[in-house]
Write an enzyme that holds these catalytic residues in place. Structure first.
Site, PDB file in Angstrom:
ATOM      1  N   ALA A 157       0.841  -1.318  -0.130  1.00  0.00           N
ATOM      2  CA  ALA A 157      -0.207   0.039  -0.088  1.00  0.00           C
ATOM      3  C   ALA A 157       0.952   1.346  -0.016  1.00  0.00           C
ATOM      4  O   ALA A 157       0.460   2.155  -0.849  1.00  0.00           O
ATOM      5  CB  ALA A 157      -1.056   0.050   1.322  1.00  0.00           C
ATOM      6  N   GLU A 176      10.311   3.393   6.747  1.00  0.00           N
ATOM      7  CA  GLU A 176       9.959   1.840   7.040  1.00  0.00           C
ATOM      8  C   GLU A 176      10.692   1.415   8.037  1.00  0.00           C
ATOM      9  O   GLU A 176      11.969   1.593   8.020  1.00  0.00           O
ATOM     10  CB  GLU A 176      10.275   1.012   5.682  1.00  0.00           C
ATOM     11  CG  GLU A 176      10.354  -0.394   5.673  1.00  0.00           C
ATOM     12  CD  GLU A 176       9.191  -1.137   6.204  1.00  0.00           C
ATOM     13  OE1 GLU A 176       7.966  -0.939   5.801  1.00  0.00           O
ATOM     14  OE2 GLU A 176       9.136  -1.755   7.457  1.00  0.00           O
ATOM     15  N   THR A 185       3.187  -8.077   1.226  1.00  0.00           N
ATOM     16  CA  THR A 185       3.294  -8.292  -0.181  1.00  0.00           C
ATOM     17  C   THR A 185       4.316  -9.373  -0.615  1.00  0.00           C
ATOM     18  O   THR A 185       4.004 -10.224  -1.289  1.00  0.00           O
ATOM     19  CB  THR A 185       3.233  -6.963  -1.019  1.00  0.00           C
ATOM     20  OG1 THR A 185       2.177  -6.321  -0.689  1.00  0.00           O
ATOM     21  CG2 THR A 185       3.004  -7.338  -2.584  1.00  0.00           C
ATOM     22  N   ASP A 366       0.918  -0.617  14.807  1.00  0.00           N
ATOM     23  CA  ASP A 366       1.561   0.787  15.254  1.00  0.00           C
ATOM     24  C   ASP A 366       0.685   1.724  14.697  1.00  0.00           C
ATOM     25  O   ASP A 366       0.253   2.952  15.211  1.00  0.00           O
ATOM     26  CB  ASP A 366       2.996   1.015  14.419  1.00  0.00           C
ATOM     27  CG  ASP A 366       3.856  -0.197  14.950  1.00  0.00           C
ATOM     28  OD1 ASP A 366       3.571  -1.016  15.326  1.00  0.00           O
ATOM     29  OD2 ASP A 366       5.030   0.185  14.622  1.00  0.00           O
ATOM     30  N   ARG A 425     -12.862 -18.997   3.830  1.00  0.00           N
ATOM     31  CA  ARG A 425     -11.540 -19.364   4.588  1.00  0.00           C
ATOM     32  C   ARG A 425     -12.041 -19.392   6.239  1.00  0.00           C
ATOM     33  O   ARG A 425     -11.514 -20.395   6.815  1.00  0.00           O
ATOM     34  CB  ARG A 425     -10.528 -18.232   4.600  1.00  0.00           C
ATOM     35  CG  ARG A 425      -9.999 -17.834   3.205  1.00  0.00           C
ATOM     36  CD  ARG A 425      -9.465 -16.585   2.863  1.00  0.00           C
ATOM     37  NE  ARG A 425      -8.356 -16.673   1.830  1.00  0.00           N
ATOM     38  CZ  ARG A 425      -7.607 -16.059   1.614  1.00  0.00           C
ATOM     39  NH1 ARG A 425      -7.680 -14.939   2.358  1.00  0.00           N
ATOM     40  NH2 ARG A 425      -6.577 -16.117   0.742  1.00  0.00           N
ATOM     41  N   GLU A 564      -4.015  -2.706   4.810  1.00  0.00           N
ATOM     42  CA  GLU A 564      -4.328  -3.259   5.979  1.00  0.00           C
ATOM     43  C   GLU A 564      -4.705  -2.399   7.259  1.00  0.00           C
ATOM     44  O   GLU A 564      -5.461  -2.875   8.119  1.00  0.00           O
ATOM     45  CB  GLU A 564      -3.462  -4.403   6.147  1.00  0.00           C
ATOM     46  CG  GLU A 564      -4.192  -5.607   6.941  1.00  0.00           C
ATOM     47  CD  GLU A 564      -3.353  -6.964   7.112  1.00  0.00           C
ATOM     48  OE1 GLU A 564      -2.580  -6.927   6.236  1.00  0.00           O
ATOM     49  OE2 GLU A 564      -3.729  -7.677   8.017  1.00  0.00           O
ATOM     50  N   LEU A 580      -4.307  -7.807  -2.377  1.00  0.00           N
ATOM     51  CA  LEU A 580      -3.507  -7.080  -3.201  1.00  0.00           C
ATOM     52  C   LEU A 580      -4.349  -6.162  -4.212  1.00  0.00           C
ATOM     53  O   LEU A 580      -3.713  -4.875  -4.411  1.00  0.00           O
ATOM     54  CB  LEU A 580      -2.934  -8.008  -4.194  1.00  0.00           C
ATOM     55  CG  LEU A 580      -1.479  -8.859  -3.468  1.00  0.00           C
ATOM     56  CD1 LEU A 580      -1.095  -9.978  -4.193  1.00  0.00           C
ATOM     57  CD2 LEU A 580      -0.447  -7.658  -3.166  1.00  0.00           C
TER      58      LEU A 580
HETATM   59  P1  ADP Z   1      -0.063  -3.168   3.416  1.00  0.00           P
HETATM   60  O1  ADP Z   1      -0.583  -4.480   3.076  1.00  0.00           O
HETATM   61  O2  ADP Z   1      -1.245  -2.635   3.868  1.00  0.00           O
HETATM   62  O3  ADP Z   1       0.882  -2.581   2.574  1.00  0.00           O
HETATM   63  P2  ADP Z   1       2.044  -4.468   5.056  1.00  0.00           P
HETATM   64  O4  ADP Z   1       1.796  -5.002   6.262  1.00  0.00           O
HETATM   65  O5  ADP Z   1       2.398  -5.445   3.888  1.00  0.00           O
HETATM   66  O6  ADP Z   1       0.584  -3.577   4.830  1.00  0.00           O
HETATM   67  O7  ADP Z   1       3.044  -3.304   5.077  1.00  0.00           O
HETATM   68  C1  ADP Z   1       3.067  -2.318   6.307  1.00  0.00           C
HETATM   69  C2  ADP Z   1       4.457  -2.071   6.304  1.00  0.00           C
HETATM   70  O8  ADP Z   1       4.532  -0.983   7.220  1.00  0.00           O
HETATM   71  C3  ADP Z   1       5.461  -2.915   6.890  1.00  0.00           C
HETATM   72  O9  ADP Z   1       6.616  -3.045   5.748  1.00  0.00           O
HETATM   73  C4  ADP Z   1       5.930  -2.447   7.998  1.00  0.00           C
HETATM   74  O10 ADP Z   1       7.139  -2.929   8.707  1.00  0.00           O
HETATM   75  C5  ADP Z   1       5.728  -0.894   8.145  1.00  0.00           C
HETATM   76  N1  ADP Z   1       5.731  -0.570   9.447  1.00  0.00           N
HETATM   77  C6  ADP Z   1       4.421  -0.806  10.314  1.00  0.00           C
HETATM   78  N2  ADP Z   1       4.548  -0.093  11.014  1.00  0.00           N
HETATM   79  C7  ADP Z   1       5.538   1.108  11.089  1.00  0.00           C
HETATM   80  C8  ADP Z   1       6.196   2.181  11.743  1.00  0.00           C
HETATM   81  N3  ADP Z   1       5.468   2.443  13.158  1.00  0.00           N
HETATM   82  N4  ADP Z   1       6.940   2.805  11.260  1.00  0.00           N
HETATM   83  C9  ADP Z   1       7.608   2.494   9.954  1.00  0.00           C
HETATM   84  N5  ADP Z   1       6.989   1.430   9.304  1.00  0.00           N
HETATM   85  C10 ADP Z   1       6.121   0.825   9.817  1.00  0.00           C
END
Ligand code: ADP
Length: 598
Positions: A157, A176, A185, A366, A425, A564, A580
């Site tokens: 996302a 990140e 993903t 978070d 599921r 998500e 996705l």
């Molecule tokens: P989506 O499918 O919605 O993109 P994901 O879980 O695949 O969700 O990706 C979310 C990303 O955000 C992950 O790479 C995760 O490590 C990152 N993330 C989560 N919390 C934080 C935070 N507090 N600061 C920076 N990155 C974060």
């Protein structure tokens, strides 16, 4: 006088003794902690994530000079940071007690194990090398950055939002917290639902946006927001085309993914979900204006004069402040890897204490905490999706031997079927919770693995899985039953009844109607699976422009959310292949909305 002299001599003696003791101690310590080696080059092969990993270590008599990884089968992209950094950290710290890389723990440990084995050959005292010897991490000054759009989270996302915001004229910073981009993903099977007139037309599959809408809405027990679902299904195909314009390639044929209910899932030509992330990465690398800060964890949103204007974060070097001219996009994913939150919000399942997840370890919710702190409304948090397809050891989807939902059955520890394997599921997982030891075997035949090179969705051949003890093979069903310890008569009966239903084309005793081929061609294969947490459907409430809403339904200026971390789309049950589509569609919209300061 004599008294004084005696006391002086005594004092001197005692000082000298103490000095001697200190010197001896220091002397001992330094010679004790020094590790000696038989100088040379050593090699060791150990088990890695998907297969063997071979390392080479070069040592002098007193130092580890080089660590090289000669061969590995670690998952592309996921293990990159471990492969780059662990060898460097071992040499830099002259220690095996180095930190593993978040998101690549298995690969990190495999490298450390390999180096340990090689150093044993060099005659090293491994215990001494296991003492932590990190160079003191120096926290630097606070760093400040400014961009039009700040995105928290570099998963699917967040990266879709980054590219889209940039295409709409914005400068972008992505923070990140992990050492790599890709979130879930990159771990996913890569299936993306979209009604596709070209592919489905060529395959003769009848479908419509309306059907995709209805299946998503009804599949989520009518708990999703119709406006958001419409936005999802109406924009899914243009999201596929957008990805293709960016260089992503999908196979010509669509298929039905587990729990997807209809053959409209697009499968990338690249392994797992890696193609999505490398497509975004290529765009970022070949365009000025998108900065990615890895190992940088967002802690808090900055809210000033009624709008979100930035983010407070922390990197390995110190505090980071990010100023956002237009707005902040939350793309932090769900909370599948946060045991505390799972227990707090779970209302549907038996206790989830200790349950494993298919997700990456950064899925800790978070974003929900940060959003709530600025007044965002959180919805549907009790809607937690489990899959019946987790690896018993890791919880991940890898190692799943199924190739097509139509061509496999599930049996329990007694060798009996227990559910319609084409069901939703949640229905399949609930049934699995009622089986002995909450585990099952996926059973299928050789037609699913016509050649030795045939791979599952996770780039694994059946022989790889058998070698790792994650799949079993029998030339007859009885032999397979023996291998996996189930009653042979029951297994034979289960397969016979399934085959009879395929022949008749009528619903079987479990109501299953999703059939294609019979299970009748040896060798037969089985793989164990357990329930695993897959998706948290609830989250931050948004509107169709991805603007975050408060409890009164009012927009929180400057704050957008996608993926998500949001709620309101999938209701109580997410259709396979819709995640996705969701993160790409809404990530794209979020990028545009924030760039245009909607
Ligand atoms: P989506 O499918 O919605 O993109 P994901 O879980 O695949 O969700 O990706 C979310 C990303 O955000 C992950 O790479 C995760 O490590 C990152 N993330 C989560 N919390 C934080 C935070 N507090 N600061 C920076 N990155 C974060």
């Amino acid at each position: 006088m004599r008294e004084m002299k005696r006391s002086f001599t005594k004092k001197l003696l005692s000082v000298m003794l103490s000095l001697l003791l200190v010197m001896t101690l220091f002397g001992c310590q330094s010679s004790d902690s020094a590790v000696s080696y038989k100088a040379g080059t050593y090699e060791a092969t150990v088990a890695g994530h998907n297969g063997d990993l071979t390392v080479e270590v070069v040592v002098s008599e007193s130092e580890i000079l080089e660590v090289n990884i000669l061969k590995h089968m670690e998952s592309p992209s996921i293990s990159d940071a471990a492969i780059e950094r662990i060898p460097v950290a071992i040499v830099e710290n002259q220690s095996l007690a180095v930190d593993t890389i978040s998101g690549a723990t298995v690969s990190s440990k495999a490298i450390i194990n390999g180096v340990t084995e090689a150093l044993k050959q060099a005659g090293a005292d491994i215990d001494k090398l296991l003492v932590k010897n990190d160079k003191e991490a120096v926290k630097g000054e606070t760093k400040e950055y400014t961009a039009d759009v700040v995105i928290i989270g570099g998963g699917g996302a967040g990266l879709a939002a980054a590219v889209s915001a940039h295409q709409n004229g914005a400068t972008v910073i992505v923070v990140e917290k992990m050492s790599r981009l890709g979130g879930n993903t990159i771990l996913s099977g890569g299936a993306m639902n979209a009604v596709d007139p070209v592919r489905q037309g060529a395959q003769g599959i009848e479908d419509s946006v309306e059907k995709h809408y209805t299946q998503t809405y009804e599949g989520g027990d009518k708990l999703g927001n119709p406006v958001l679902i419409r936005t999802l299904v109406e924009n899914a195909y243009s999201a596929v085309q957008w990805l293709e314009e960016l260089g992503m390639t999908f196979k010509d044929q669509v298929f039905t993914v587990l729990g997807g209910m209809w053959p409209r899932a697009h499968k990338p030509t690249t392994p797992l979900g890696t193609g999505f992330i490398s497509t975004y990465q290529n765009y970022i690398d070949s365009n000025e204006g998108i900065e990615v800060l890895l190992d940088t964890e967002a802690l808090e949103l900055v809210f000033e004069e009624g709008r979100v204007t930035g983010v407070k974060a922390e990197s390995l070097e110190g505090d980071v402040i990010l100023h956002a001219n237009n707005g902040v996009i939350l793309a932090t994913g769900g909370f599948s890897a946060n045991q505390e939150m799972l227990e707090k919000y779970n209302e549907t399942w038996p206790s989830l204490a200790g349950i494993k997840t298919t997700n990456h370890p950064g899925a800790t919710g978070d974003g929900l905490v940060m959003a709530e702190a600025v007044g965002a409304n959180l919805i549907g948090l009790s809607n937690i999706q489990l899959l019946p397809m987790g690896d018993p050891v890791t919880g991940s989807l890898s190692g799943n031997i199924e190739q097509a939902v139509e061509n496999r059955i599930f049996v329990n520890k007694s060798g009996n079927r227990f559910v319609d394997e084409g069901q939703r599921r949640d229905v399949m997982t609930k049934a699995l919770f009622e089986q002995e030891d909450t585990m099952m075997w996926v059973v299928l035949d050789a037609k699913n693995y016509p050649t030795k090179e045939t791979k599952n969705n996770f780039n694994e051949t059946i022989d790889d899985l058998i070698a790792q003890g994650r799949a079993f093979k029998g030339d007859t069903l009885e032999e397979l039953a023996e291998q996996i310890g189930v009653d042979p008569a029951n297994l034979v009966k289960a397969v016979e009844e399934f085959n009879a239903a395929v022949d008749s084309g009528k619903p079987d005793a479990f109501g299953r109607t999703l059939f294609d081929k019979k299970i009748d061609t040896p060798p037969y294969y089985a793989g164990a699976r357990v329930p695993t947490v897959h998706h948290t459907m609830g989250g931050v409430e948004i509107n169709e422009y991805t603007q975050v809403l408060d409890a009164t339904g009012a927009i929180i200026p400057g704050l957008y959310a996608a993926g998500e971390v949001t709620g309101g789309i999938h209701g109580s049950n997410r259709l396979g292949g819709n995640a996705l589509a969701d993160i790409t569609v809404f990530g794209r919209i979020a990028g545009e909305s924030a760039a245009l300061k909607r």
